[in-house]
Scaffold this active site. Structure first.
Site, PDB file in Angstrom:
ATOM      1  CB  SER A  45      -0.813   0.097   1.189  1.00 23.30           C
ATOM      2  OG  SER A  45      -0.336  -0.087   2.472  1.00 23.30           O
ATOM      3  CG  ASP A 350      -3.674   6.256   6.318  1.00 28.17           C
ATOM      4  OD1 ASP A 350      -2.504   6.158   6.734  1.00 28.17           O
ATOM      5  OD2 ASP A 350      -4.211   5.554   5.647  1.00 28.17           O
ATOM      6  CG  HIS A 353      -0.618   4.099   4.306  1.00 30.53           C
ATOM      7  ND1 HIS A 353      -1.814   3.825   4.684  1.00 30.53           N
ATOM      8  CD2 HIS A 353      -0.306   3.037   3.711  1.00 30.53           C
ATOM      9  CE1 HIS A 353      -2.238   2.638   4.374  1.00 30.53           C
ATOM     10  NE2 HIS A 353      -1.098   2.067   3.883  1.00 30.53           N
TER      11      HIS A 353
END
Ligand SMILES: *[C@@H]1O[C@H](CO)[C@@H](O)[C@H](O)[C@H]1NC(C)=O
Ligand SMILES: *[C@@H]1O[C@H](CO)[C@@H](O)[C@H](O)[C@H]1NC(C)=O
Length: 378
Positions: A45, A350, A353
Site C-alpha cells: 500500500s 491516516d 501511511h
C-alpha cells in the site's frame, strides 16, 4: 510568395510533428531526466497506484477506506486508491525522472511502455501458501505476494518491449523499485497474535523472498534496482494503538515501541546482507540501491521542524482522537472521520501511511541522497 509561405508552413508542421514524435527531453516538473526508458514498481500500500481498485466490485466487497474521500485531497483532488492525501514516493520518482505516473498493472488497455506498477494494497513478501502454513491465511494477505507480482510483470512484458531479445536491453535501461515490501508480512503476524520474537524468526524468510525477486528481475535484464527497507513501525500510530505495551520501558523517549523498531531494524540489516550477496554475485553490471526508509523516518521523527512538520505520530486523518488519532473502527475514509486542514505539516496521513509531504522528501532522499545507497541519480 504563396509557395514560400507554404514551404515555411510545411517546415513548421514538420517540426511540430517531429516534436510530437520525439520523446520529451525533460519533463516540465522539476527538471526531469530521460535516464530511464521506464520504471517498474512492486510493493504494497505504500506504492499501490490503484491496482486493488481496478476491479470496482471487488473493491466494494473489501469496503476499502482508501477509495473514499478525503484520500487524495492534496493532489488528484479525488481518491485514486493511493494510501495518502496525494502522491506516493513512486509518483514523485516518476515525475522527477520525466516518466508518467505508473499505471496499475491490472488496468485494462493501459500503455505500459514507460512503466507499470504491480504494487497492491495488502501485498506481501511471503507467498500466501507460506502464510497459510503458519496459520495466517487470512484473505487480506492474498492480494498479490511478490512472486505473484513478478508473474503479472512477466505477463505484461510482450506489451512493454516485445520478446526477450528486445526486452533485455530495454529493461537494462529501466528503473526497478522492489518495495518497500515485507511490512504486511509482519502485520499478518503481529496483528494476528504472534509476539515480536516469533515474528523476528520469520524475517529471514521475508528477506530471502525479496532477494530472490531481485535475482528474478536481473535474469530478465534489470540492471538498476532500488530496494527499500522497512519503516520504523514502532513509531506508526496503528501499531501503537493496536499493540500497546503495559511495560513503560518498551517505549523510547519519543513514545515509539522499541521492540517493534527492533524488528524493523533486524529486517533491514538482514535485507542489506542479502543485497550485498546479490551485489557480490553480479558485480558492476548491476546496480542495487538500498533505500533507507528507516533512517529518513527516524530523522523526521527526531527533528520534525527541520523538515517542516508539527506532528509526527498522530494521524492527520481519522476519527479516533487520543494521542494517535487512530482507531481501527474509526479510520480515515470511514463515516465521521475528518482530515486536518494542513496535511503538509503532518508526517502521518491516516495513522498507517505517510502524507504526500513526507513522500516527496523521501523521493528526493532516494534520488539525490543521503537516504539511498547509492542515490538513484548518482
Ligand atoms: C472482480 O471481483 C469480483 C468480486 O470479487 C469477482 O467476482 C470478479 O471475477 C472480478 N472480476 C475480474 C475481471 O477479475
Ligand atoms: C513468543 O511466542 C513464542 C511462540 O508462541 C513463545 O514460545 C515465546 O515464549 C514467546 N516469547 C515471549 C517473549 O513472550
Amino acid at each position: 510568395m504563396a509557395r514560400r509561405i507554404n514551404g515555411v508552413t510545411a517546415a513548421a508542421s514538420a517540426s511540430l510533428l517531429l516534436a510530437f514524435l520525439m520523446p520529451a527531453a525533460a519533463d516540465g516538473d522539476g527538471g526531469g531526466t530521460t535516464r530511464y526508458n521506464a520504471m517498474f514498481n512492486f510493493g504494497d500500500s505504500l506504492s499501490d497506484t490503484g491496482n486493488l481498485c481496478v476491479n470496482k466490485s471487488a473493491a466494494a466487497e473489501l469496503l476499502l477506506t482508501f477509495a473514499n474521500p478525503p484520500y487524495g485531497m492534496t493532489y488528484f483532488g479525488r481518491p485514486t486508491c493511493r494510501c495518502s492525501d496525494g502522491r506516493l514516493v513512486v509518483d514523485f520518482l516518476a515525475q522527477s525522472l520525466g516518466l508518467p505516473f505508473l499505471p496499475p498493472s491490472k488496468l485494462p488497455g493501459a500503455d505500459f511502455r514507460k512503466g507499470a506498477n504491480m504494487a497492491i494494497i495488502g501485498g506481501t513478501a511471503l507467498d500466501f501458501e507460506f502464510l497459510k502454513s503458519i496459520g495466517l491465511g487470512y484473505p487480506i494477505w492474498n492480494n498479490g505476494a511478490i512472486n505473484v507480482q513478478l508473474r503479472w510483470f512477466r505477463d505484461l512484458l510482450p506489451r512493454v518491449c516485445g520478446g526477450p531479445q528486445t526486452c533485455r536491453p530495454y529493461l537494462a535501461r529501466s528503473l526497478f523499485l522492489l518495495g518497500s515490501i515485507g511490512g504486511n508480512d509482519y502485520n499478518a503476524m503481529l496483528f494476528f497474535g504472534f509476539n515480536v520474537s516469533r515474528a523476528k524468526s520469520y524475517a529471514p524468510n521475508v528477506v530471502d523472498n525479496i532477494a530472490a525477486a531481485v535475482e528474478r528481475l536481473i535474469e530478465l535484464g534489470a540492471a538498476d534496482i532500488v530496494v527499500p527497507g522497512t519503516l520504523p513501525i514502532g513509531c506508526i500510530a496503528v501499531y501503537l494503538a493496536i499493540l500497546p505495551s503495559g511495560d513503560k520501558s518498551d517505549y523510547d523517549e519519543r513514545g515509539c515501541l522499541k521492540p517493534l523498531n527492533g524488528l524493523a531494524m533486524y529486517h533491514n540489516s538482514l535485507l542489506q546482507d542479502r543485497l550485498n550477496g546479490v551485489r557480490a554475485r553480479h558485480g558492476s553490471a548491476v546496480r542495487i540501491m538500498y533505500a533507507d526508509y528507516y533512517a529518513h523516518a527516524v530523522d523526521m521523527l527526531r527533528d520534525p521542524a527541520r523538515f517542516g512538520f508539527t506532528t509526527v505520530i498522530t494521524a492527520c486523518c481519522g476519527a479516533g482522537g487520543g494521542p494517535y488519532n487512530y482507531e481501527f473502527d474509526a479510520r480515515c475514509g470511514m463515516k465521521g472521520a475528518t482530515a486536518c486542514a494542513d496535511p503538509w505539516r503532518h508526517e502521518s496521513w491516516d495513522g498507517v501511511h505517510p502524507t504526500e509531504a513526507v513522500n516527496k522528501l523521501v523521493a528526493d532522499g532516494w534520488l539525490r541522497g543521503p537516504y539511498c545507497h547509492p542515490p538513484i541519480l548518482q
